[in-house]
Design a protein around this motif. Structure first.
Motif, PDB file in Angstrom:
ATOM      1  N   MET A  52     -14.490 -12.681 -80.032  1.00 21.13           N
ATOM      2  CA  MET A  52     -14.111 -13.601 -81.098  1.00 21.13           C
ATOM      3  C   MET A  52     -14.894 -14.916 -81.003  1.00 21.13           C
ATOM      4  O   MET A  52     -15.297 -15.476 -82.021  1.00 21.13           O
ATOM      5  CB  MET A  52     -12.609 -13.872 -81.054  1.00 21.13           C
ATOM      6  N   ARG A  53     -15.112 -15.394 -79.801  1.00 20.80           N
ATOM      7  CA  ARG A  53     -15.893 -16.622 -79.641  1.00 20.80           C
ATOM      8  C   ARG A  53     -17.344 -16.418 -80.079  1.00 20.80           C
ATOM      9  O   ARG A  53     -17.991 -17.332 -80.582  1.00 20.80           O
ATOM     10  CB  ARG A  53     -15.854 -17.080 -78.176  1.00 20.80           C
ATOM     11  N   GLN A  54     -17.860 -15.215 -79.871  1.00 20.60           N
ATOM     12  CA  GLN A  54     -19.247 -14.934 -80.217  1.00 20.60           C
ATOM     13  C   GLN A  54     -19.424 -14.529 -81.680  1.00 20.60           C
ATOM     14  O   GLN A  54     -20.556 -14.306 -82.118  1.00 20.60           O
ATOM     15  CB  GLN A  54     -19.784 -13.815 -79.315  1.00 20.60           C
ATOM     16  N   SER A  55     -18.337 -14.449 -82.411  1.00 22.92           N
ATOM     17  CA  SER A  55     -18.403 -14.100 -83.835  1.00 22.92           C
ATOM     18  C   SER A  55     -18.424 -15.386 -84.639  1.00 22.92           C
ATOM     19  O   SER A  55     -17.389 -15.966 -84.943  1.00 22.92           O
ATOM     20  CB  SER A  55     -17.204 -13.224 -84.219  1.00 22.92           C
ATOM     21  N   ARG A  56     -19.620 -15.847 -84.967  1.00 23.62           N
ATOM     22  CA  ARG A  56     -19.783 -17.114 -85.678  1.00 23.62           C
ATOM     23  C   ARG A  56     -19.660 -16.859 -87.167  1.00 23.62           C
ATOM     24  O   ARG A  56     -20.639 -16.798 -87.902  1.00 23.62           O
ATOM     25  CB  ARG A  56     -21.109 -17.762 -85.300  1.00 23.62           C
ATOM     26  N   SER A  57     -18.414 -16.633 -87.545  1.00 24.11           N
ATOM     27  CA  SER A  57     -17.920 -16.211 -88.848  1.00 24.11           C
ATOM     28  C   SER A  57     -17.826 -14.695 -88.899  1.00 24.11           C
ATOM     29  O   SER A  57     -18.816 -13.973 -88.776  1.00 24.11           O
ATOM     30  CB  SER A  57     -18.764 -16.700 -90.022  1.00 24.11           C
ATOM     31  N   PHE A  58     -16.608 -14.212 -89.084  1.00 22.84           N
ATOM     32  CA  PHE A  58     -16.393 -12.787 -89.281  1.00 22.84           C
ATOM     33  C   PHE A  58     -17.016 -12.322 -90.596  1.00 22.84           C
ATOM     34  O   PHE A  58     -17.206 -11.132 -90.810  1.00 22.84           O
ATOM     35  CB  PHE A  58     -14.889 -12.482 -89.285  1.00 22.84           C
ATOM     36  N   MET A  59     -17.297 -13.266 -91.491  1.00 21.88           N
ATOM     37  CA  MET A  59     -17.827 -12.926 -92.809  1.00 21.88           C
ATOM     38  C   MET A  59     -19.353 -12.916 -92.837  1.00 21.88           C
ATOM     39  O   MET A  59     -19.954 -12.624 -93.866  1.00 21.88           O
ATOM     40  CB  MET A  59     -17.308 -13.921 -93.857  1.00 21.88           C
ATOM     41  N   ASP A  60     -19.987 -13.257 -91.738  1.00 23.61           N
ATOM     42  CA  ASP A  60     -21.444 -13.283 -91.655  1.00 23.61           C
ATOM     43  C   ASP A  60     -21.865 -12.179 -90.689  1.00 23.61           C
ATOM     44  O   ASP A  60     -21.862 -12.357 -89.478  1.00 23.61           O
ATOM     45  CB  ASP A  60     -21.920 -14.656 -91.154  1.00 23.61           C
ATOM     46  N   GLN A  61     -22.211 -11.028 -91.241  1.00 24.23           N
ATOM     47  CA  GLN A  61     -22.428  -9.843 -90.417  1.00 24.23           C
ATOM     48  C   GLN A  61     -23.511 -10.045 -89.368  1.00 24.23           C
ATOM     49  O   GLN A  61     -23.439  -9.474 -88.276  1.00 24.23           O
ATOM     50  CB  GLN A  61     -22.792  -8.665 -91.325  1.00 24.23           C
ATOM     51  N   HIS A  62     -24.499 -10.860 -89.666  1.00 29.69           N
ATOM     52  CA  HIS A  62     -25.605 -11.052 -88.737  1.00 29.69           C
ATOM     53  C   HIS A  62     -25.226 -11.959 -87.564  1.00 29.69           C
ATOM     54  O   HIS A  62     -25.993 -12.062 -86.600  1.00 29.69           O
ATOM     55  CB  HIS A  62     -26.806 -11.634 -89.483  1.00 29.69           C
ATOM     56  N   ARG A  63     -24.078 -12.613 -87.649  1.00 26.31           N
ATOM     57  CA  ARG A  63     -23.666 -13.544 -86.600  1.00 26.31           C
ATOM     58  C   ARG A  63     -22.288 -13.185 -86.025  1.00 26.31           C
ATOM     59  O   ARG A  63     -21.687 -13.975 -85.329  1.00 26.31           O
ATOM     60  CB  ARG A  63     -23.637 -14.974 -87.153  1.00 26.31           C
TER      61      ARG A  63
END
Length: 527
Positions: free
Chosen positions: A221-232
């Motif tokens: 979750m910390r490494q998901s820089r926006s769940f809505m931005d698939q590339h990040r």
């Protein structure tokens, strides 16, 4: 053409703006110079929904037409998104019903007899008969449920799960045995946000705790820089690795994804999705009447009124076929409906949280779900950069009452009363408490036989806040129960003015302020 999203710069002439506040509304006058972001207007729906469904099944993306995949003697499984989508519930017939009926008609024409339907719950609570009927329709329910061929996924039934292998990142993949051993798995999805669909449908919806723990954890979750931005999003990456392993193991998935527009509120509540300076005299009168009625109504009655709303969503697109090709097209439609260009980040981000999130349908918005909705979902509705700068402040408006649904959220009660009373630290919570809740036999029993979320579910909702909590300097809850707010580790404020004054302790005097006028849903494309 519907109007695109809009960023308003507030001045003296700007009227008070509407904030959702649970089952209530509030009007707040924002300071001059603040920004308010409005969603794009709903896209026009398709005129011939059933024709569009049939066309998608007959002309799929990177796959053979569905009739070519169906034959007598085969084992066919149809899985579908559970009650967590759409929000609010849509008018009947539900789009899942219309798609499933079209698939079943083709299966019948092909002489397919072995068909089962599974509500893809993951670790969510089981759907009731009424909820299943609403999703799939009476005809499908009556044909399949009495024979045990329409049912809720049970992630805790060891006989019903199949282990498929481990990804190159060490992620164990375990999904429904029926789905894994079928000649064809058809997945019927509803897309409201870019995070939905794709490999996440099967790799999460039909998975077990053994699998889910590899991406529903603090680090991911910390490494998901926006769940809505698939590339990040590391959540996206993990699901994609698992989904590709599922495909490589021989599970044949025919993915069907549907895009709905953002026509969220029916009359007379449709004023909620109009811009305040465009309210008619009737809209203003409706707002006053609704506000007075809701303020006077017992909380349980107000909740039942709003939970019963049926959104007049329209289908804007449907695509079927190979999972990744389908999801690429689906995401393009999500962005077409929801993206709003925003220049620059803000010091203070305001959000009024509504009455509904994916995990309190026909239930109660408890404090953990308030945190998850605000910091897990609303905060992550961005592409590029967060709306609020690093070290900034989020101010959320919600009653945040110390209240839980005893049937749906039993492990939430213990998490709130015991775990958060000890610590709010994500890493400590994960290391010290998660395993005992996840493997607790009583929670397992309630998940499998009643209508309770899995014992580990409140942990996941708390982890969902990890990126926001790492990024922010402070979280303030406006109008919430002070005891409940403090138990979450946040600061309570009585009014917006108080909250803004408190925020200056963190971001300094004269901060920039941005308000997410949400719902309807939008994604901020921040540059």
């Amino acid at each position: 053409m519907p109007r695109p999203g809009f960023v308003l710069e507030v001045d003296r002439s700007t009227p008070p703006l509407l904030f959702h506040h649970g089952e209530w509304f509030r009007l707040h006058k924002l300071p001059s110079g603040a920004r308010a972001i409005y969603a794009p207007e709903p896209l026009d729906g398709l005129d011939d929904v059933d024709g569009a469904i049939r066309d998608a099944l007959l002309h799929p993306l990177d796959a053979d037409p569905l009739p070519a995949l169906l034959h007598p003697g085969m084992k066919l499984t149809i899985a579908f998104d559970d009650i967590s989508l759409p929000l609010p519930q849509m008018r009947r017939p539900d789009i899942r019903q219309r798609v499933i009926e079209a698939v079943l008609d083709l299966a019948a024409d092909a002489g397919v007899d072995d068909v089962e339907l599974i509500a893809a719950l993951a670790l969510h609570r089981r759907m009731t008969e009424a909820e299943l009927r609403r999703a799939v329709g009476d005809r499908v329910y009556d044909a399949f449920a009495p024979r045990g061929r329409l049912y809720n996924h049970d992630a805790e039934d060891p006989e019903a799960m199949a282990f498929l292998g481990t990804t190159d990142q060490g992620e164990e993949v375990e999904i429904s045995r029926r789905a894994a051993e079928s000649d064809l798995l058809v997945y019927v999805n509803i897309n409201l946000v870019a995070m939905d669909g794709g490999h996440k449908s099967v790799a999460t919806g039909l998975a077990s705790y053994r699998s889910l723990r590899h991406h529903h954890n603090v680090d991911t979750m910390r490494q998901s820089r926006s769940f809505m931005d698939q590339h990040r999003s590391e959540l996206h990456s993990s699901n994609w690795r698992m989904g590709r392993l599922i495909a490589a193991s021989g599970v044949k998935v025919f993915q069907i994804e549907t895009n709905l527009n953002t026509d969220t509120f029916p009359a007379p509540f449709d004023f909620l999705q109009r811009r305040e300076w465009e309210w008619s005299a009737r809209d203003r009168m409706t707002f006053i009447a609704a506000s007075k009625s809701v303020d006077r109504a017992p909380r349980r009655l107000a909740r039942s009124i709003f939970q019963s709303l049926e959104a007049p969503y329209a289908l804007t697109s449907i695509q079927a076929g190979e999972v990744e090709a389908v999801h690429k097209r689906t995401t393009e439609w999500v962005h077409k409906q929801q993206l709003v260009s925003v220049e620059g980040q803000t010091d203070v981000l305001l959000m009024g949280l509504p009455f509904l999130c994916p995990y309190n349908v026909n239930s109660v918005m408890n404090p953990i779900l308030v945190a998850c909705l605000g910091l897990g979902y609303f905060f992550n509705l961005y592409r590029g950069k967060p709306l609020v700068r690093e070290g900034g402040v989020v101010i959320m408006g919600h009653p945040t009452t110390w209240e839980f649904h005893p049937v749906h959220h039993p492990s939430y009660i213990d998490f709130f009363e015991q775990v958060l009373a000890d610590t709010t630290d994500l890493d400590e919570i994960q290391a010290k408490y998660e395993k005992s809740f996840a493997e607790d036999e009583w929670y397992r029993h309630l998940y499998r036989t009643s209508y309770a979320y899995h014992g580990v579910h409140p942990f996941y909702m708390w982890y969902w806040c990890a990126h926001a909590l790492q990024h922010l300097g402070d979280v303030i809850v406006m109008g919430g129960d002070p005891r409940a707010v403090r138990r979450l580790g946040f600061r309570p404020a009585s009014t917006l003015d108080d909250a803004l004054e408190m925020a200056t302790d963190v971001v300094g005097r004269h901060p920039s302020i941005t308000y997410m006028h949400n719902p309807p849903m939008f994604i901020s494309d921040v540059t």
